[in-house]
Design an enzyme around this catalytic site. Structure first.
Site, PDB file in Angstrom:
ATOM      1  CG  ASN A   1      36.238  42.889  29.248  1.00 33.71           C
ATOM      2  OD1 ASN A   1      37.434  43.174  29.279  1.00 33.71           O
ATOM      3  ND2 ASN A   1      35.376  43.607  28.576  1.00 33.71           N
TER       4      ASN A   1
ATOM      5  CD  GLU B   1      32.958  42.404  24.937  1.00 36.63           C
ATOM      6  OE1 GLU B   1      32.909  42.554  23.698  1.00 36.63           O
ATOM      7  OE2 GLU B   1      32.776  43.326  25.750  1.00 36.63           O
TER       8      GLU B   1
ATOM      9  CD  GLU C   1      35.110  43.693  37.367  1.00 39.84           C
ATOM     10  OE1 GLU C   1      34.896  43.028  36.326  1.00 39.84           O
ATOM     11  OE2 GLU C   1      34.844  44.907  37.463  1.00 39.84           O
TER      12      GLU C   1
ATOM     13  CB  CYS D   1      28.594  44.841  36.516  1.00 40.41           C
ATOM     14  SG  CYS D   1      28.805  43.048  36.512  1.00 40.41           S
TER      15      CYS D   1
ATOM     16  CB  CYS E   1      31.522  41.683  39.110  1.00 40.00           C
ATOM     17  SG  CYS E   1      31.853  41.096  37.433  1.00 40.00           S
TER      18      CYS E   1
END
Ligand code: THU
Length: 160
Positions: free
Chosen positions: A62, A64, A75, A112, A115
Site C-alpha cells: 500500500n 498512502e 493488492e 477490501c 480491490c
C-alpha cells in the site's frame, strides 16, 4: 419475488507452515513487500504477491498519500503492475499479508471491496480462477479458491 442464493466458501489453515511450499514462498514475498509499504498515516501495512503463469512473482504494497483517497492498496498496486508489465500472463495465486504497527494483527485480513472489484477484472479476462490466500502478521491463513467467491454478485463488462 424470488430468492437468489449463492454459497461462498473460505478455507482456514491453522498456520502458514501447513500450506504447500510454493504458497509459503509466495506469502514470504508478500511479507517482504508488506515491510516496505508506505503507510505513515494508517500505520497499517499490507503486502501482496502474485504468482503468474509465466512463473514471475509480482509484488505490491500500500502506498498512502497526504491526500488520503489518492493512496492505493497493496493488492491493486500489485495487480496493476502485473497487468502493465505482463499483459498476457494469467494470475494463478495472490498472497496477502497485513499488519498494523499499533497492535498485532493475528487474523486473516481479506482484500477490501475496491480491490476485489479490481482483481475480478483480471479473473474474468483470463477466464480462470485466481486463488487468494490472506493472513495477518501471525495466525490462521484463509484461502479463497477464486475471486468470485469473495465478490459473488459482481459488476462486470456485460452490464456496459
Ligand atoms: N489496505 C490495503 O492495502 N489493502 C486492503 O485490502 C485493505 C486496506 C490499505 C489501505 C490503507 O493504506 C491502509 O491499508 C488502511 O486502510
Amino acid at each position: 419475488m424470488k430468492e437468489i442464493k449463492k454459497e461462498t466458501v473460505l478455507y482456514i489453515y491453522e498456520s502458514l507452515d501447513t500450506l504447500p511450499k510454493a504458497t509459503i514462498n509466495l506469502m514470504e514475498h508478500a511479507v517482504e513487500a508488506r515491510k516496505k509499504a508506505y503507510a505513515p498515516y494508517s500505520k497499517f501495512q499490507v503486502g501482496a504477491a502474485l504468482l503468474l503463469d509465466n512463473n514471475e512473482i509480482v509484488i505490491g504494497n500500500n502506498q498512502e498519500n497526504a491526500s488520503y483517497p489518492s493512496g492505493l492498496c497493496a493488492e491493486r498496486t500489485a495487480v496493476f503492475y502485473a497487468g502493465s508489465q505482463y499483459p498476457n500472463a494469467k494470475i494463478l495465486q495472490i498472497a496477502i499479508s497485513a499488519a498494523s504497527l499499533n497492535k498485532q494483527t493475528d487474523k486473516p485480513i481479506p482484500p477490501c471491496g475496491a480491490c476485489r472489484q479490481a482483481i475480478s477484472e483480471y479473473e474474468l479476462k483470463q477466464e480462470s480462477p485466481i486463488e487468494i490466500f490472506f493472513m495477518g502478521e501471525i495466525g490462521n491463513v484463509a484461502k479463497s479458491n477464486s475471486l468470485s467467491n469473495l465478490l459473488p454478485f459482481i459488476f462486470d463488462k456485460s452490464e456496459l
